[in-house]
Design a protein around this motif. Structure first.
Motif, PDB file in Angstrom:
ATOM      1  N   MET A 167       1.120  -1.133   0.030  1.00  0.00           N
ATOM      2  CA  MET A 167       0.083   0.096   0.142  1.00  0.00           C
ATOM      3  C   MET A 167       0.915   1.305   0.040  1.00  0.00           C
ATOM      4  O   MET A 167       0.465   2.182  -0.610  1.00  0.00           O
ATOM      5  CB  MET A 167      -0.954   0.007   1.309  1.00  0.00           C
ATOM      6  N   GLY A 168       1.830   1.094   0.612  1.00  0.00           N
ATOM      7  CA  GLY A 168       2.853   2.386   0.801  1.00  0.00           C
ATOM      8  C   GLY A 168       3.500   2.419  -0.733  1.00  0.00           C
ATOM      9  O   GLY A 168       3.882   3.539  -0.958  1.00  0.00           O
ATOM     10  N   ALA A 219       2.950   4.612  -8.996  1.00  0.00           N
ATOM     11  CA  ALA A 219       2.387   5.674  -9.946  1.00  0.00           C
ATOM     12  C   ALA A 219       3.459   6.643 -10.373  1.00  0.00           C
ATOM     13  O   ALA A 219       3.450   7.135 -11.652  1.00  0.00           O
ATOM     14  CB  ALA A 219       1.218   6.287  -9.322  1.00  0.00           C
ATOM     15  N   THR A 220       4.263   7.164  -9.662  1.00  0.00           N
ATOM     16  CA  THR A 220       5.293   8.093 -10.149  1.00  0.00           C
ATOM     17  C   THR A 220       6.349   7.413 -10.960  1.00  0.00           C
ATOM     18  O   THR A 220       6.512   7.941 -12.177  1.00  0.00           O
ATOM     19  CB  THR A 220       6.170   8.531  -8.720  1.00  0.00           C
ATOM     20  N   LEU A 230       0.676  -2.329 -11.309  1.00  0.00           N
ATOM     21  CA  LEU A 230       0.942  -2.437 -10.078  1.00  0.00           C
ATOM     22  C   LEU A 230       0.473  -1.205  -9.314  1.00  0.00           C
ATOM     23  O   LEU A 230       0.087  -1.228  -8.042  1.00  0.00           O
ATOM     24  CB  LEU A 230       2.342  -2.732  -9.822  1.00  0.00           C
ATOM     25  N   SER A 231       0.255  -0.102  -9.950  1.00  0.00           N
ATOM     26  CA  SER A 231      -0.093   1.038  -9.133  1.00  0.00           C
ATOM     27  C   SER A 231      -1.713   1.305  -9.079  1.00  0.00           C
ATOM     28  O   SER A 231      -2.154   2.366  -8.665  1.00  0.00           O
ATOM     29  CB  SER A 231       0.473   2.374  -9.780  1.00  0.00           C
ATOM     30  N   TRP A 232      -2.471   0.252  -9.750  1.00  0.00           N
ATOM     31  CA  TRP A 232      -3.704   0.327  -9.859  1.00  0.00           C
ATOM     32  C   TRP A 232      -4.492   1.657 -10.356  1.00  0.00           C
ATOM     33  O   TRP A 232      -5.522   1.933  -9.958  1.00  0.00           O
ATOM     34  CB  TRP A 232      -4.552   0.100  -8.228  1.00  0.00           C
ATOM     35  N   GLY A 233      -3.739   2.326 -11.170  1.00  0.00           N
ATOM     36  CA  GLY A 233      -4.117   3.434 -11.712  1.00  0.00           C
ATOM     37  C   GLY A 233      -4.293   4.568 -10.657  1.00  0.00           C
ATOM     38  O   GLY A 233      -5.132   5.575 -10.895  1.00  0.00           O
ATOM     39  N   PRO A 267      -7.582   1.672 -14.560  1.00  0.00           N
ATOM     40  CA  PRO A 267      -6.337   1.913 -15.316  1.00  0.00           C
ATOM     41  C   PRO A 267      -6.429   2.983 -16.356  1.00  0.00           C
ATOM     42  O   PRO A 267      -5.554   3.598 -16.784  1.00  0.00           O
ATOM     43  CB  PRO A 267      -6.215   0.585 -16.344  1.00  0.00           C
ATOM     44  N   TYR A 268      -7.679   3.268 -16.685  1.00  0.00           N
ATOM     45  CA  TYR A 268      -7.837   4.505 -17.460  1.00  0.00           C
ATOM     46  C   TYR A 268      -8.523   5.496 -16.803  1.00  0.00           C
ATOM     47  O   TYR A 268      -9.679   5.382 -16.076  1.00  0.00           O
ATOM     48  CB  TYR A 268      -8.673   4.254 -18.866  1.00  0.00           C
ATOM     49  N   HIS A 269      -8.242   6.735 -16.819  1.00  0.00           N
ATOM     50  CA  HIS A 269      -8.866   7.956 -16.229  1.00  0.00           C
ATOM     51  C   HIS A 269      -8.666   9.142 -17.259  1.00  0.00           C
ATOM     52  O   HIS A 269      -7.736   9.300 -17.665  1.00  0.00           O
ATOM     53  CB  HIS A 269      -8.411   8.079 -14.791  1.00  0.00           C
ATOM     54  N   PRO A 270      -9.866   9.887 -17.458  1.00  0.00           N
ATOM     55  CA  PRO A 270      -9.675  11.253 -18.201  1.00  0.00           C
ATOM     56  C   PRO A 270      -8.491  12.191 -17.939  1.00  0.00           C
ATOM     57  O   PRO A 270      -7.926  12.686 -18.802  1.00  0.00           O
ATOM     58  CB  PRO A 270     -10.771  11.966 -18.413  1.00  0.00           C
ATOM     59  N   VAL A 271      -8.154  12.266 -16.730  1.00  0.00           N
ATOM     60  CA  VAL A 271      -7.039  13.189 -16.144  1.00  0.00           C
ATOM     61  C   VAL A 271      -5.778  12.951 -17.031  1.00  0.00           C
ATOM     62  O   VAL A 271      -5.070  13.734 -17.083  1.00  0.00           O
ATOM     63  CB  VAL A 271      -7.095  13.449 -14.752  1.00  0.00           C
TER      64      VAL A 271
END
Lengths: 411, 478, 182
Positions: B181-182, B188-189, B206-209, C131-135
């Motif tokens: 979680m951390g 994402a970065t 892996l970052s779940w979006g 996995p997809y988002h407009p931003v």
């Protein structure tokens, strides 16, 4: 400085009033207990045993104050700043409690300590093996020299520690500016950390003497840990109670009792609730599973003869209720709720200490008049001195940069 | 006013150098992005060789059986349990650093928590191997779970060994959840920085979006804090349950009521030693880390080692004293046997390593000397291993009846398995350093922001190293 | 799906800021201006931001609490069922309902369930995985996880008017303003 004395007049007056009341109550309670020791109200044994309970309770509270002061000085926790003077004063009152125990040492050792009964020891090899711990260099028919030497030693160590902290704090109060105050405060962390070690070692021996040796066959390495946590908890609840009671009076107004502090106090009480339950349960579980009479006798006594009802009470009000109470964020937001929590802790800690000590003397649930007279007697004098010490100095640490930051209006 | 009362006491900063959000991100994220330094290959290679040794030892164990180990009656636990307790103890510092210090709002945790959590996970993996294979028939290990089976029996829930199964598996699961979680915001970065599509896709999955929405952060922080709140008693419970493996019995030296907190302190003690053992070389290998794992952190870890070391030493003293005070011949014999019996060397090594050497940490100069600290941390690791050796072997080899007395000596396969787990641990740590941001980027930025920007208040750490512009005037509480 | 061939639909309009303090101020003003459907995007959690946005919720803590309670009850019951009811086993003469023995696993069960509650609860309430988002369509947004702070007023907002939102965001002095394609 930041808290002109004139502002504090109201609190100081309350403290002074509390002192007078405490002195009267204390003297009445002690007089009744002493009269009981000379058989004026029946069996002197009960008077001595009740006296021991009073001694143990207020000693534990004083030591809790000392332990919390040491912890505060060693870790420099922000949240301890409003409470620390109360603890330091409480710690300084320990010698009074020790001194008041002299009647037992002089007149009533036999009524309290089973290992003083020469005829029991004579037919018990285990007690004979342990007797050097109390009687050395004499044998078990003589005077408990080693025990008495230790008694004096404890009093001296605790006095020196409390006095050291007292002096160091006073030095900070009189520093020329907050920068010097900060330097002094940081310099204390080293000695205070070292003293925690010494404190715990001495405390462990004291708990053997005043607690475990009352049932001399029994022992538990966890006992001192349970007691130190319990004593600290008591000291914390008392200090939080006092500060919150005075929250409308300077210097305790505003930021000194505001939310971030209350959150920390509540969280620390939560932690102590959990930790106390953890160590208590661990001792129970290990004893229960080993099932050796040497160890189980402690719980057998406390789980029978009516004592079990107190045990149920303790499980509910020392674990479940405070667990959920201090867990709830609301408790830290709403002052009366936190205050109620502190009162609950004070009450149930008292029940718990009674349940710890009294069954050493009584097989069935009972409370004697002397349990109460000694309790209020010791308590009265302890408060008399503690409040006196509190009134001698500034009520909050002076030249304390961290406290000034809080007090001086940063939102 | 604020600046005027800043202490004139020398203190190490939490950050070195001139920082910006971008620099923090870059310094940490580029470690897995760039090619690895040559020393990495060497260390990974050592770890990989160790792992091969581990696999060989396990395969041979499965072919021949437990007889290849030195265990026998009366010492049936031997290395397997010593190493199990040693490894799981090491793991505990990771949880402590992550969880307890988060709850205590200790800013210095932020830069080492990821690293320490990874250490926890790999240490628990190593730990779990030992009891699993010590059962002798690991292929029926599912009997340990309450699954209906053809024996028509349930696990023995009154046994601490069964509690261990639940404690260790819960601990492993929760540690992985907490660690992962951390990682989510940092993955994402990594995704946003990734150059190749493959890296983008992998990090994206892996970052779940994760997109850093403020409302998401709110729930994330709530959940993270709660996980910390759960992990704190969990870590206490796990090592307490490990201690109950011993304390539930009535073996002298084991049936000791102080065991649970004493074991927990020992675990934290050894864990912090292991963190230092790892962090000091990693700082050399990746100089970028020195900006975030500063001497401030190292000083704190040394202090925690000193404190927990004293709790452990208190336990030893208490065992000595109560051994005598018990007036029980078996307890008294145990103390004497520890001092002067066949394994006296192990006992005095333990006193030396855990009781005497850590006292050096009272001296600030030693706490700030990396080489000495590294050596002390290794000594403590060894000392804590001896502690478990003393507990397991010395108590068991002298039973109540002299007819049941025996000796214990490990075989080559005991050693190869033990050293193999160390190799596996090294390999996993270096793999972790290769593929995952070693420090928590988002948290570092958060703490940097709080220390040097908006909330200029409390922390007195700003000092002359503070790279920040003048405080914006918004004071605040931590 | 009818809109596939037409001009891309608008998800919202996004402003980019350089510091968290600017973003907090922008969020306060956006809320004061009466916008309801807007969100901020930051590389790290910023204290005071959700308060500025006027968001307050405790769904995660409650989920964790309930999961923990469930775990404790479930694991205690499991032990009572297996060791007391289904296959009572006498261990050293203790009661079948030897509750002190059941506490450790009860505790572990509580922690296990509560931890899953925290992890899964956080993801579920956040609508992740997404996995997809407009931003993500905005090029500058690549720095949202590094060092930029964004505020996006969504087209769903009842007060949404492309030009007025544009003007409003302009008044907040952002680094840039972008339209977010749905």
């Amino acid at each position: 400085m930041s808290h002109p004395a004139s502002n504090e007049q109201q609190v100081r007056e309350r403290i002074a009033r509390g002192r007078s009341l405490a002195l009267v109550v204390g003297i009445v309670g002690l007089a009744a207990s002493l009269a009981g020791m000379f058989g004026i109200f029946g069996d002197p044994k009960l008077a001595f045993q009740g006296y021991h309970f009073g001694f143990f309770y207020w000693l534990l509270l004083g030591l809790g104050c000392l332990g919390m002061s040491l912890l505060a000085h060693a870790t420099r926790g922000q949240w301890t700043l409003p409470l620390i003077r109360i603890w330091e004063s409480g710690a300084r009152a320990i010698p009074v409690v020790m001194l008041l125990y002299v009647p037992v040492l002089a007149l009533g050792m036999k009524h309290v300590y089973e290992w003083m009964h020469t005829e029991h020891v004579a037919e018990d090899p285990v007690l004979q093996a342990k007797s050097p711990f109390f009687f050395w260099p004499a044998d078990y028919t003589g005077t408990p020299v080693f025990f008495l030497v230790r008694f004096v030693f404890y009093a001296a160590v605790w006095f020196l520690m409390a006095n050291f902290l007292w002096k160091k704090s006073l030095q900070q109060d009189q520093a020329k500016d907050p920068i010097e105050g900060e330097v002094l405060s940081r310099q204390r962390t080293g000695p205070a950390s070292g003293m925690i070690v010494a404190f715990m070692l001495v405390f462990t021996l004291a708990m053997v003497d005043f607690g475990q040796s009352l049932m001399p066959h029994w022992f538990s390495t966890m006992y001192a840990v349970i007691m130190v946590v319990g004593g600290g908890f008591l000291a914390l609840a008392l200090a939080v109670y006092m500060v919150l009671q005075w929250r409308d009076l300077p210097p305790y107004t505003g930021k000194i009792t505001y939310m971030p502090y209350r959150r920390d106090w509540g969280n620390f009480m939560f932690t102590l609730t959990v930790f106390w339950s953890y160590v208590s349960f661990s001792q129970l579980l290990i004893t229960y599973s080993g099932n050796l009479y040497e160890f189980t006798q402690f719980y057998l006594r406390r789980n029978d003869g009516g004592w079990q009802y107190l045990a149920y009470l303790i499980v509910i009000f020392h674990f479940f209720v405070p667990f959920f109470l201090f867990l709830a964020p609301r408790t830290k937001k709403v002052v009366p709720q936190l205050l109620a929590g502190a009162i609950l802790v004070l009450a149930i800690r008292t029940v718990d200490i009674f349940w710890q000590i009294k069954p050493f003397f009584a097989e069935t649930l009972s409370i004697s008049l002397f349990d109460i007279t000694a309790f209020v007697g010791f308590g009265g004098l302890w408060f008399y001195f503690m409040l006196g010490f509190l009134n001698q100095r500034a009520l909050l640490p002076q030249n304390e940069a961290r406290l000034m930051e809080v007090a001086h209006g940063h939102s | 006013m604020q600046e005027a009362i800043k202490p004139k006491v020398q203190e190490f900063p939490l950050f070195e150098g001139q920082q910006t959000y971008e620099r923090i991100t870059d310094q940490i994220a580029r470690i897995p992005e760039n090619p690895h330094p040559p020393a990495w290959t060497v260390m990974f290679g050592i770890g990989a060789v160790g792992t091969l040794m581990l696999i060989t030892s396990l395969v041979w164990l499965l072919i021949v059986g437990l007889g290849i180990w030195g265990i026998n009656q009366p010492v049936a636990w031997g290395f397997a349990i010593i190493n199990f307790v040693w490894w799981i103890g090491i793991g505990h510092a990771g949880t402590l650093i992550s969880a307890i210090l988060l709850l205590l709002r200790q800013a210095w945790r932020m830069s080492i928590n990821r690293f320490a959590e990874a250490m926890t996970i790999f240490a628990v993996m190593c730990a779990g191997l030992f009891p699993l294979f010590h059962t002798g028939r690991p292929w029926v290990a599912y009997w340990l779970f309450p699954l209906p089976n053809w024996l028509a029996m349930w696990p023995q829930f009154r046994s601490p060994l069964e509690w261990d199964v639940f404690a260790v598996s819960t601990y492993f699961t929760v540690s992985v959840l907490f660690w992962y979680m951390g990682l989510i915001p940092d993955l994402a970065t990594m995704r946003d920085r990734a150059k190749s599509t493959l890296a983008k896709v992998i990090h994206g999955i892996l970052s779940w979006g994760w997109r850093g929405s403020a409302v998401h952060w709110l729930r994330y922080e709530q959940a993270y804090l709660l996980l910390a709140g759960l992990s704190t008693p969990l870590v206490l419970s796990v090592h307490s349950i490990v201690s109950l493996d011993f304390a539930i019995s009535i073996v002298p030296g084991w049936h000791v009521t102080i065991f649970p907190p004493y074991f927990v302190a020992g675990a934290i003690f050894s864990g912090f030693a292991m963190v230092l053992t790892l962090v000091i070389p990693f700082r050399i290998l990746y100089p970028g880390l020195r900006e975030y794992i500063t001497m401030n952190h190292i000083d704190w870890m040394a202090k925690v080692m000193l404190a927990t070391g004293w709790i452990v030493f208190y336990g030893y003293l208490s065992e000595m004293f109560f051994g005598w005070y018990s007036a029980n011949q078996f307890e008294q014999f145990l103390v004497v046997n520890r001092f002067f019996g066949p394994y006296w060397l192990a006992y005095w090594a333990l006193i030396f390593c855990n009781g005497v050497v850590p006292q050096l940490l009272w001296i600030p100069k030693i706490r700030h000397n990396l080489l000495l600290l590294f050596i002390i941390s290794i000594i403590v690791n060894i000392g804590m291993w001896f502690e478990r050796f003393v507990i397991v072997v010395i108590s068991l080899h002298r039973d109540f009846l002299t007819s049941a007395w025996g000796q214990y000596a490990p075989t080559i396969w005991d050693w190869s398995l033990y050293l193999g787990t160390i190799g596996f641990f090294i390999m996993m740590m270096f793999l972790f350093a290769r593929f995952v941001p070693m420090l928590a980027i988002a948290e570092l930025k958060d703490i940097w922001h709080r220390l040097y920007h908006g909330h200029g208040g409390h922390n007195g750490h700003a000092g002359k190293h503070a790279p920040a512009p003048a405080p914006t005037g918004k004071g605040g509480e931590s | 799906m009818a809109h596939v061939e037409t001009a891309p639909q608008l998800y919202g309009i996004m402003a980019e800021f350089e510091t968290p303090e600017q973003l907090i101020e922008a969020a306060e003003r956006t809320r004061a201006a009466g916008y309801k459907k807007f969100d901020c995007y930051t590389p790290f959690p910023i204290h005071g931001l959700v308060e500025a946005m006027g968001v307050e919720e405790a769904k995660v803590p409650w989920t964790v609490f309930i999961c923990g309670l469930f775990g404790a009850i479930a694991f205690f019951s499991l032990q009572v069922y297996t060791s007391v009811i289904d296959y009572p086993l006498n261990v050293g003469g203790r009661d079948f309902l030897s509750w002190p023995y059941f506490i450790p696993i009860t505790f572990e069960g509580m922690v296990l369930c509560a931890a899953f509650g925290a992890f899964i609860g956080m993801l579920a309430y956040n609508g992740l995985p997404a996995p997809y988002h407009p931003v993500f369509n905005v090029p500058q947004f690549a720095r949202a996880s590094t060092d930029r702070f964004f505020l996006c007023i969504e087209a769903k907002d009842p007060n949404f008017d492309r030009n007025r939102v544009y003007e409003f965001l302009q008044s907040l002095n952002p680094l840039s303003i972008s339209e977010v394609e749905a």
